[in-house]
Design a protein around this motif. Structure first.
Motif, short mmCIF file in Angstrom:
data_model
loop_
_atom_site.label_atom_id
_atom_site.label_comp_id
_atom_site.label_asym_id
_atom_site.label_seq_id
_atom_site.Cartn_x
_atom_site.Cartn_y
_atom_site.Cartn_z
N ARG A 169 -18.25 29.89 -46.16
CA ARG A 169 -17.53 30.00 -44.90
C ARG A 169 -18.14 29.03 -43.90
O ARG A 169 -19.34 29.04 -43.64
CB ARG A 169 -17.64 31.44 -44.36
CG ARG A 169 -16.99 31.66 -43.00
CD ARG A 169 -15.50 31.85 -43.14
NE ARG A 169 -14.85 31.98 -41.83
CZ ARG A 169 -13.64 32.47 -41.65
NH1 ARG A 169 -12.96 32.89 -42.69
NH2 ARG A 169 -13.11 32.55 -40.45
N LEU A 170 -17.32 28.14 -43.33
CA LEU A 170 -17.76 27.17 -42.34
C LEU A 170 -16.89 27.31 -41.10
O LEU A 170 -15.76 26.80 -41.05
CB LEU A 170 -17.65 25.74 -42.90
CG LEU A 170 -18.48 25.42 -44.15
CD1 LEU A 170 -18.12 24.03 -44.66
CD2 LEU A 170 -19.96 25.52 -43.85
N VAL A 200 -11.22 20.16 -53.12
CA VAL A 200 -11.72 20.95 -52.00
C VAL A 200 -10.53 21.75 -51.47
O VAL A 200 -9.58 21.18 -50.91
CB VAL A 200 -12.30 20.06 -50.89
CG1 VAL A 200 -12.72 20.90 -49.68
CG2 VAL A 200 -13.50 19.27 -51.42
N ALA A 201 -10.57 23.06 -51.69
CA ALA A 201 -9.51 23.95 -51.20
C ALA A 201 -10.02 24.64 -49.94
O ALA A 201 -11.14 25.16 -49.92
CB ALA A 201 -9.12 24.97 -52.26
N VAL A 202 -9.21 24.62 -48.90
CA VAL A 202 -9.62 25.15 -47.61
C VAL A 202 -8.61 26.17 -47.12
O VAL A 202 -7.40 25.90 -47.11
CB VAL A 202 -9.76 24.02 -46.56
CG1 VAL A 202 -10.22 24.57 -45.22
CG2 VAL A 202 -10.73 22.95 -47.05
N ARG A 203 -9.12 27.34 -46.73
CA ARG A 203 -8.27 28.36 -46.09
C ARG A 203 -8.69 28.45 -44.64
O ARG A 203 -9.85 28.71 -44.33
CB ARG A 203 -8.42 29.71 -46.79
CG ARG A 203 -7.39 30.75 -46.39
CD ARG A 203 -7.50 31.99 -47.27
NE ARG A 203 -8.78 32.65 -47.04
CZ ARG A 203 -8.96 33.64 -46.13
NH1 ARG A 203 -7.95 34.06 -45.40
NH2 ARG A 203 -10.14 34.20 -45.99
N ALA A 226 -13.53 26.34 -50.81
CA ALA A 226 -13.83 26.47 -52.23
C ALA A 226 -13.85 25.08 -52.84
O ALA A 226 -12.92 24.29 -52.64
CB ALA A 226 -12.79 27.34 -52.93
N ARG A 227 -14.93 24.76 -53.57
CA ARG A 227 -15.03 23.48 -54.27
C ARG A 227 -14.83 23.75 -55.76
O ARG A 227 -15.55 24.57 -56.35
CB ARG A 227 -16.38 22.83 -53.99
CG ARG A 227 -16.50 22.35 -52.55
CD ARG A 227 -17.88 21.85 -52.22
NE ARG A 227 -18.87 22.92 -52.20
CZ ARG A 227 -20.10 22.82 -52.69
NH1 ARG A 227 -20.49 21.70 -53.27
NH2 ARG A 227 -20.93 23.83 -52.61
#
Length: 384
Positions: A156-157, A203-206, A163-164
């Motif tokens: 979490r950023l 690189v998947a980002v939510r 998710a990589r």
């Protein structure tokens, strides 16, 4: 005699036309709700079901030193979505951190257009005498990977759940994403196939606001992604999923001026700045280092995103500097603000008057030398 033909519309016909317009407007509104998918230059951004999100502007700063590439992305979004997701393919293992929000403001200052004055002789609208107005000028544990998908890490950023991933099967990758809260469309699976074939990673980002009930709106915190790459490449292929025209802004920091090899289905990329930054400072130095670097700024429009057929591969070109120039038109004046045209017109009139006066005096002097009386009755007296 030609008659006049009039068409009489019955109340029923008018009613049908109004209903047709209303139905068309409703169809447009419903279309925007049932197909709320948007894309950005780096990948596909998709909101949760029955929610909408739009990317007003996507900007990316890219640093490439010949071996390592760093991409810092900033999004300005609007809509009512509480969550959205996007995925960015990368050619090798990536590290992900938050970016510096001050970076893009610093880059904007470095690339501001040069200001020049451009003078005109005759007054224009808004200038005297045409006007009398003289105003002042937390990381979540990664679930077990499905067959065909490897989880490199998940953290979490800020507002991002990152998710990589690795994948050998686009269908398995799409299934893992949807099972883990990344609501991406089924049609994304086919679009990922070229990257799976080349053994790229992802690189998947939510995106999810940290405040309960908040929606994604305004400028989001930049995200910084670093990976090894033997060439400068900017992933664009997934943007072909977009349903609306796209705009891409790229700040490229490298040893030389860099430009795309081809437009990849969009308008021709436009260079709006190219120059050498002698002393990078602050957020720019944190990205590019403190040694001199070349900065190239590119703008590109994609009126028909479905025509995007590749990623951007950038190449080195001649280090020719370029900076846009913005002109301010000003009236030509002298001596504390006196318009030159006024002096010219006034001086011309004065010169004409003086010339006429001198001409009269010359004529009179000539007559006197010839002995001709100058008075009006001189001819009568001579005859007598």
């Amino acid at each position: 005699m030609r008659g006049t033909h009039r068409t009489t519309r019955t109340p029923g016909a008018r009613t049908r036309r109004v209903l047709a317009v209303v139905v068309a407007l409703l169809a447009l509104q419903l279309g925007s709700l049932v197909a709320p998918a948007y894309a950005c230059g780096c990948g596909a951004m998709i909101p949760s079901k029955d929610q909408r999100i739009g990317v007003d502007r996507e900007e990316s700063a890219v640093r490439w030193d010949g071996r390592t590439e760093t991409v810092v992305m900033r999004f300005n979004v609007h809509g009512d979505a509480e969550h959205a997701a996007w995925i960015m393919p990368v050619p090798s293992r990536a590290g992900v951190t938050l970016g510096d929000p001050a970076l893009f403001d610093a880059l904007d200052r470095l690339t501001e257009p040069e200001q020049r004055d451009r003078f005109h002789f005759w007054p224009r609208e808004g200038e005297w005498p045409f006007t009398e107005d003289h105003g002042d000028g937390v990381g979540a544990p990664a679930p077990g990977a499905a067959p065909g998908v490897g989880v490199v890490g998940r953290e979490r950023l800020g507002p991002f759940d990152v998710a990589r991933l690795t994948a050998t099967d686009p269908g398995a990758l799409g299934g893992w994403l949807r099972a883990n809260g990344f609501e991406l469309p089924e049609r994304l699976t086919g679009a990922l196939q070229p990257y799976v074939d080349r053994k790229w990673e992802y690189v998947a980002v939510r995106l999810a606001p940290q405040e309960e009930g908040a929606v994604l709106d305004g400028e989001l915190t930049p995200l910084r992604i670093t990976f090894a790459s033997p060439e400068l490449v900017y992933p664009m292929r997934l943007s072909r999923l977009a349903g609306t025209p796209q705009t891409l802004g790229l700040y490229v920091l490298a040893e030389h001026r860099m430009e795309p090899r081809s437009p990849i289905g969009g308008d021709r990329p436009e260079v709006t700045f190219a120059g050498r930054i002698e002393r990078p400072e602050g957020a720019v130095a944190a990205l590019a280092g403190d040694r001199p670097v070349r900065l190239t700024v590119l703008e590109q429009r994609f009126p028909h995103p479905e025509r995007i057929d590749d990623d951007h591969h950038l190449r080195t070109v001649a280090d020719t500097p370029y900076r846009r120039v913005e002109y301010t038109d000003r009236l030509l004046t002298v001596a504390g603000g006196i318009p030159v045209w006024l002096l010219t017109v006034g001086g011309g009139a004065l010169l004409a008057a003086v010339t006429a006066l001198l001409a009269v005096r010359v004529v009179r002097a000539g007559r006197r030398r010839a002995g001709t009386p100058a008075g009006p009755d001189a001819g009568v007296r001579s005859a007598a």
